[in-house]
Design a protein around this motif. Structure first.
Motif, PDB file in Angstrom:
ATOM      1  N   GLY A  67       0.783  -1.223   0.000  1.00 61.47           N
ATOM      2  CA  GLY A  67       0.000   0.000   0.000  1.00 61.47           C
ATOM      3  C   GLY A  67       0.812   1.268   0.000  1.00 61.47           C
ATOM      4  O   GLY A  67       0.255   2.351   0.144  1.00 61.47           O
ATOM      5  N   MET A  68       2.120   1.174  -0.154  1.00 59.88           N
ATOM      6  CA  MET A  68       2.940   2.379  -0.163  1.00 59.88           C
ATOM      7  C   MET A  68       3.156   2.842  -1.592  1.00 59.88           C
ATOM      8  O   MET A  68       3.362   2.042  -2.498  1.00 59.88           O
ATOM      9  CB  MET A  68       4.310   2.108   0.476  1.00 59.88           C
ATOM     10  CG  MET A  68       4.215   1.779   1.951  1.00 59.88           C
ATOM     11  SD  MET A  68       5.823   1.430   2.654  1.00 59.88           S
ATOM     12  CE  MET A  68       6.510   3.044   2.742  1.00 59.88           C
ATOM     13  N   SER A  69       3.041   4.111  -1.812  1.00 58.38           N
ATOM     14  CA  SER A  69       3.347   4.642  -3.141  1.00 58.38           C
ATOM     15  C   SER A  69       4.072   5.963  -2.960  1.00 58.38           C
ATOM     16  O   SER A  69       3.771   6.737  -2.056  1.00 58.38           O
ATOM     17  CB  SER A  69       2.061   4.841  -3.955  1.00 58.38           C
ATOM     18  OG  SER A  69       1.231   5.785  -3.327  1.00 58.38           O
ATOM     19  N   TYR A  70       5.032   6.154  -3.790  1.00 60.58           N
ATOM     20  CA  TYR A  70       5.817   7.388  -3.737  1.00 60.58           C
ATOM     21  C   TYR A  70       5.530   8.173  -5.004  1.00 60.58           C
ATOM     22  O   TYR A  70       5.989   7.825  -6.088  1.00 60.58           O
ATOM     23  CB  TYR A  70       7.319   7.077  -3.652  1.00 60.58           C
ATOM     24  CG  TYR A  70       7.705   6.403  -2.363  1.00 60.58           C
ATOM     25  CD1 TYR A  70       7.855   7.139  -1.207  1.00 60.58           C
ATOM     26  CD2 TYR A  70       7.901   5.038  -2.306  1.00 60.58           C
ATOM     27  CE1 TYR A  70       8.200   6.527  -0.019  1.00 60.58           C
ATOM     28  CE2 TYR A  70       8.245   4.420  -1.129  1.00 60.58           C
ATOM     29  CZ  TYR A  70       8.398   5.172   0.008  1.00 60.58           C
ATOM     30  OH  TYR A  70       8.736   4.565   1.177  1.00 60.58           O
ATOM     31  N   GLY A  71       4.752   9.216  -4.909  1.00 55.18           N
ATOM     32  CA  GLY A  71       4.501  10.062  -6.065  1.00 55.18           C
ATOM     33  C   GLY A  71       3.589   9.392  -7.081  1.00 55.18           C
ATOM     34  O   GLY A  71       2.965   8.361  -6.836  1.00 55.18           O
ATOM     35  N   ARG A  72       3.509   9.962  -8.234  1.00 58.70           N
ATOM     36  CA  ARG A  72       2.667   9.432  -9.293  1.00 58.70           C
ATOM     37  C   ARG A  72       3.382   8.345 -10.063  1.00 58.70           C
ATOM     38  O   ARG A  72       4.597   8.367 -10.168  1.00 58.70           O
ATOM     39  CB  ARG A  72       2.286  10.562 -10.249  1.00 58.70           C
ATOM     40  CG  ARG A  72       1.447  11.638  -9.537  1.00 58.70           C
ATOM     41  CD  ARG A  72       1.041  12.716 -10.437  1.00 58.70           C
ATOM     42  NE  ARG A  72       0.308  12.151 -11.562  1.00 58.70           N
ATOM     43  CZ  ARG A  72       0.027  12.787 -12.688  1.00 58.70           C
ATOM     44  NH1 ARG A  72       0.420  14.035 -12.831  1.00 58.70           N
ATOM     45  NH2 ARG A  72      -0.622  12.214 -13.660  1.00 58.70           N
ATOM     46  N   PRO A  73       2.603   7.407 -10.623  1.00 63.70           N
ATOM     47  CA  PRO A  73       3.271   6.389 -11.443  1.00 63.70           C
ATOM     48  C   PRO A  73       3.854   7.004 -12.711  1.00 63.70           C
ATOM     49  O   PRO A  73       3.418   8.065 -13.163  1.00 63.70           O
ATOM     50  CB  PRO A  73       2.149   5.400 -11.767  1.00 63.70           C
ATOM     51  CG  PRO A  73       0.878   6.141 -11.531  1.00 63.70           C
ATOM     52  CD  PRO A  73       1.180   7.194 -10.525  1.00 63.70           C
ATOM     53  N   ARG A  74       4.802   6.314 -13.271  1.00 63.66           N
ATOM     54  CA  ARG A  74       5.485   6.805 -14.455  1.00 63.66           C
ATOM     55  C   ARG A  74       4.526   6.824 -15.641  1.00 63.66           C
ATOM     56  O   ARG A  74       3.812   5.852 -15.903  1.00 63.66           O
ATOM     57  CB  ARG A  74       6.682   5.896 -14.742  1.00 63.66           C
ATOM     58  CG  ARG A  74       7.585   6.413 -15.769  1.00 63.66           C
ATOM     59  CD  ARG A  74       8.834   5.580 -15.726  1.00 63.66           C
ATOM     60  NE  ARG A  74       9.602   5.846 -16.947  1.00 63.66           N
ATOM     61  CZ  ARG A  74      10.537   5.087 -17.406  1.00 63.66           C
ATOM     62  NH1 ARG A  74      10.831   3.992 -16.758  1.00 63.66           N
ATOM     63  NH2 ARG A  74      11.176   5.384 -18.483  1.00 63.66           N
ATOM     64  N   GLN A  75       4.488   7.896 -16.378  1.00 61.97           N
ATOM     65  CA  GLN A  75       3.608   8.029 -17.546  1.00 61.97           C
ATOM     66  C   GLN A  75       4.410   7.715 -18.797  1.00 61.97           C
ATOM     67  O   GLN A  75       5.402   8.358 -19.094  1.00 61.97           O
ATOM     68  CB  GLN A  75       3.080   9.475 -17.638  1.00 61.97           C
ATOM     69  CG  GLN A  75       2.300   9.941 -16.440  1.00 61.97           C
ATOM     70  CD  GLN A  75       0.963   9.257 -16.327  1.00 61.97           C
ATOM     71  OE1 GLN A  75       0.328   8.996 -17.343  1.00 61.97           O
ATOM     72  NE2 GLN A  75       0.556   8.939 -15.120  1.00 61.97           N
ATOM     73  N   ILE A  76       3.948   6.680 -19.514  1.00 60.32           N
ATOM     74  CA  ILE A  76       4.604   6.332 -20.783  1.00 60.32           C
ATOM     75  C   ILE A  76       3.583   6.633 -21.879  1.00 60.32           C
ATOM     76  O   ILE A  76       2.517   6.036 -21.971  1.00 60.32           O
ATOM     77  CB  ILE A  76       5.007   4.861 -20.822  1.00 60.32           C
ATOM     78  CG1 ILE A  76       5.994   4.603 -19.676  1.00 60.32           C
ATOM     79  CG2 ILE A  76       5.621   4.501 -22.162  1.00 60.32           C
ATOM     80  CD1 ILE A  76       6.391   3.185 -19.532  1.00 60.32           C
ATOM     81  N   ILE A  77       3.914   7.533 -22.726  1.00 52.85           N
ATOM     82  CA  ILE A  77       3.023   7.920 -23.827  1.00 52.85           C
ATOM     83  C   ILE A  77       3.695   7.502 -25.107  1.00 52.85           C
ATOM     84  O   ILE A  77       4.841   7.827 -25.388  1.00 52.85           O
ATOM     85  CB  ILE A  77       2.777   9.445 -23.802  1.00 52.85           C
ATOM     86  CG1 ILE A  77       2.186   9.844 -22.463  1.00 52.85           C
ATOM     87  CG2 ILE A  77       1.889   9.851 -24.969  1.00 52.85           C
ATOM     88  CD1 ILE A  77       2.061  11.318 -22.268  1.00 52.85           C
ATOM     89  N   SER A  78       2.901   6.747 -25.927  1.00 54.00           N
ATOM     90  CA  SER A  78       3.500   6.323 -27.183  1.00 54.00           C
ATOM     91  C   SER A  78       2.890   7.058 -28.355  1.00 54.00           C
ATOM     92  O   SER A  78       1.850   7.610 -28.354  1.00 54.00           O
ATOM     93  CB  SER A  78       3.338   4.822 -27.384  1.00 54.00           C
ATOM     94  OG  SER A  78       1.999   4.431 -27.234  1.00 54.00           O
TER      95      SER A  78
END
Length: 200
Positions: free
Chosen positions: A189-200
């Motif tokens: 349940g731990m998250s640091y910041g936003r997940p990485r955004q990969i845009i193709s």
């Protein structure tokens, strides 16, 4: 020495800074201690840096002081019957005091140089040496110190501890608090910041 002229420029500034380190209140305490330690036969100096320097200059008072810190059978400094009048004899008497003080336990960093006293170059250094000697005498507590023990700080003393083999083995199983603890910690349940955004 007698044929040395006045200081100018930077030498004068340095000398004035050294002279400002001299403590008149400390002088009073040191005089009281020396008189209590050696007896009234040593007399008293005129107040002030110059009077203190003249009182100690021939090395006799200093030699009596360090001798009084030793038991009766072992006096480290030989004191002549008549106070020395020749310059090199006076400086030799001061050097004998410094050697005896070092043997007593005063560290080299707390010691003054002979010229600091003899030519009044650094009387604050002389005060530091006498303070270190007094602190050692109070710390040793061997019955040779006379005067108020509150005049000097006691030096820290070693407190050696002995551990059994079983106590040493038990100590290896304990996690010290400096290392932290992991009790109750998980990454669920731990998250640091936003997940990485990969845009193709």
């Amino acid at each position: 020495m007698a044929n040395k002229g006045p200081a100018y420029g930077m030498s004068r500034d340095v000398q004035s800074k050294i002279e400002k380190k001299y403590d008149d209140e400390l002088e009073d305490r040191l005089v009281e201690w020396i008189v209590a330690q050696c007896g009234s036969t040593v007399g008293r100096p005129e107040r002030g840096r110059l009077g203190f320097q003249v009182w100690l200059k021939n090395g006799i008072v200093l030699s009596r002081l360090v001798n009084s810190l030793y038991p009766d059978g072992s006096k480290p400094v030989k004191i002549p019957d008549a106070p020395p009048t020749m310059v090199f004899k006076q400086m030799e008497q001061i050097a004998q005091f410094l050697k005896a003080a070092e043997d007593y336990g005063v560290t080299k960093t707390d010691m003054f140089q002979t010229v600091d006293l003899f030519e009044a170059k650094d009387m604050a250094a002389v005060q530091r040496t006498l303070m270190a000697l007094g602190s050692l005498a109070v710390t040793k507590n061997d019955g040779n110190y006379h005067g108020d023990p509150g005049w000097f700080m006691k030096k820290a003393q070693e407190h050696k501890r002995e551990f059994t083999e079983s106590q040493l083995k038990e100590g290896k199983n304990i996690i010290g608090l400096q290392m932290g603890t992991n009790k109750g910690a998980s990454q669920a349940g731990m998250s640091y910041g936003r997940p990485r955004q990969i845009i193709s």
